[in-house]
Design an enzyme around this catalytic site. Sequence first.
Site, short mmCIF file in Angstrom:
data_model
loop_
_atom_site.label_atom_id
_atom_site.label_comp_id
_atom_site.label_asym_id
_atom_site.label_seq_id
_atom_site.Cartn_x
_atom_site.Cartn_y
_atom_site.Cartn_z
N LYS A 26 0.83 -1.20 0.00
CA LYS A 26 0.00 0.00 0.00
C LYS A 26 0.87 1.26 0.00
CE LYS A 26 -3.29 -2.92 0.25
NZ LYS A 26 -3.96 -3.30 -1.00
N LYS B 62 -13.30 -7.65 -6.80
CA LYS B 62 -13.63 -7.86 -5.39
C LYS B 62 -15.08 -8.33 -5.35
CE LYS B 62 -9.96 -6.05 -3.07
NZ LYS B 62 -9.69 -4.62 -3.14
MG MG Z 1 -6.48 -2.83 -4.37
#
Ligand code: MG
Length: 370
Positions: free
Chosen positions: A166, A266
């Site tokens: 991240k 997702k």
């Molecule tokens: Mg992602």
Amino acid sequence: MLKIIRITVWRLELALAKPYFLSGGRLRVDSLDATYVRLDTDEGLSGWGEGTPWGHTYVPAHGPGIRAGIETMAPSILGQDPCKPGVVERAMNLCLPGHLYAKGPVIMAVLDLASQISGLAMTGLIGGAFPGSTPVASSISTDTPQGMLANIQSYRERGYHAHSVKVGSDIEGDIARIRHLETHRRPDELIFYDVNRAWTRSQAISVMNAVSDLQVVFEQPCETLDDCLAVRRLTRQPISIDERLDTLADMTRIAVEGIGEIVNIKLNRVGGLLNAARIRDLALANGMKIAVMATGGSVLADTEAAILAQTIPPEHRFATWACQDMITVDPAPGQGSRSVDGTLTAPGQSGLGITPDRERLGEPVAFYEG
Ligand code: MG
């Protein structure tokens, strides 16, 4: 005809092992609000589903919204034949347009039932399983370059070869993170840099071009598809689209306009396995690689992700993720797809193969019959 006669809903708080920071630290997540759904048929079969958004700051999906959505949609689900998942999905869409994340757990439970009834594995209901397992990507929270490398090292020791790192902070800090981690990346490792929409267009272009000597993947560099397209035109590295892929229309646009080369499906965000399989087919038809992840949650959500990943030809499979490794609660110990040596494999038998422990779920929060 088999009928769905009962819907039971549970809520469980899934505490993360440690606070989680992404998008340059602007999003903090401590625990997840999980919803579990059981559908019962008139012949005594039960199918299970889970819907767990990654907190409520990540994407427009809301834990309490799942339960409110199921309450609204219950009359359209009750009485339906679980062997017609597309019919159930359409009934829900007519009853409650949008709110894909509320439909995902219901579709999971319907497919669990259809799989048990047909004797086909759940992969068989959406195209069939290709061989091999899918690498599980670790999820490396934004930190100092050294802190992030130490976190990667802890995952290496558990067999991980893929890492979702991240970034999305200041330009110089992100360049330093990427340089440091690439210097220490092992030859057999996949590291991709997930911005979670945090950069402006100019920040994305600056960082990506500053490291243009490195062939690394950047995920969701900016907020919108328009932003990502603008960045795509002025950069060279592969781009993965994650948070702005909700619908088939989004997938069509990403493919036709060449906004990215990889997509991250997702499952909860796109409304469950049926929509996800349609998006998968569009991505494959356009030569793209595909990551498949639960939006969050426990082993039920991870198993759903493993099922979709298994239906992707190995050369198009990018990575998956196992949220089970980050939470401190396990509602179904020993069951479902488990992260083994940094990989995840779909169940081979029919059905989801998971029955959550009722003591761990506690009392249901809602119950609909008809
Ligand atoms: Mg992602």
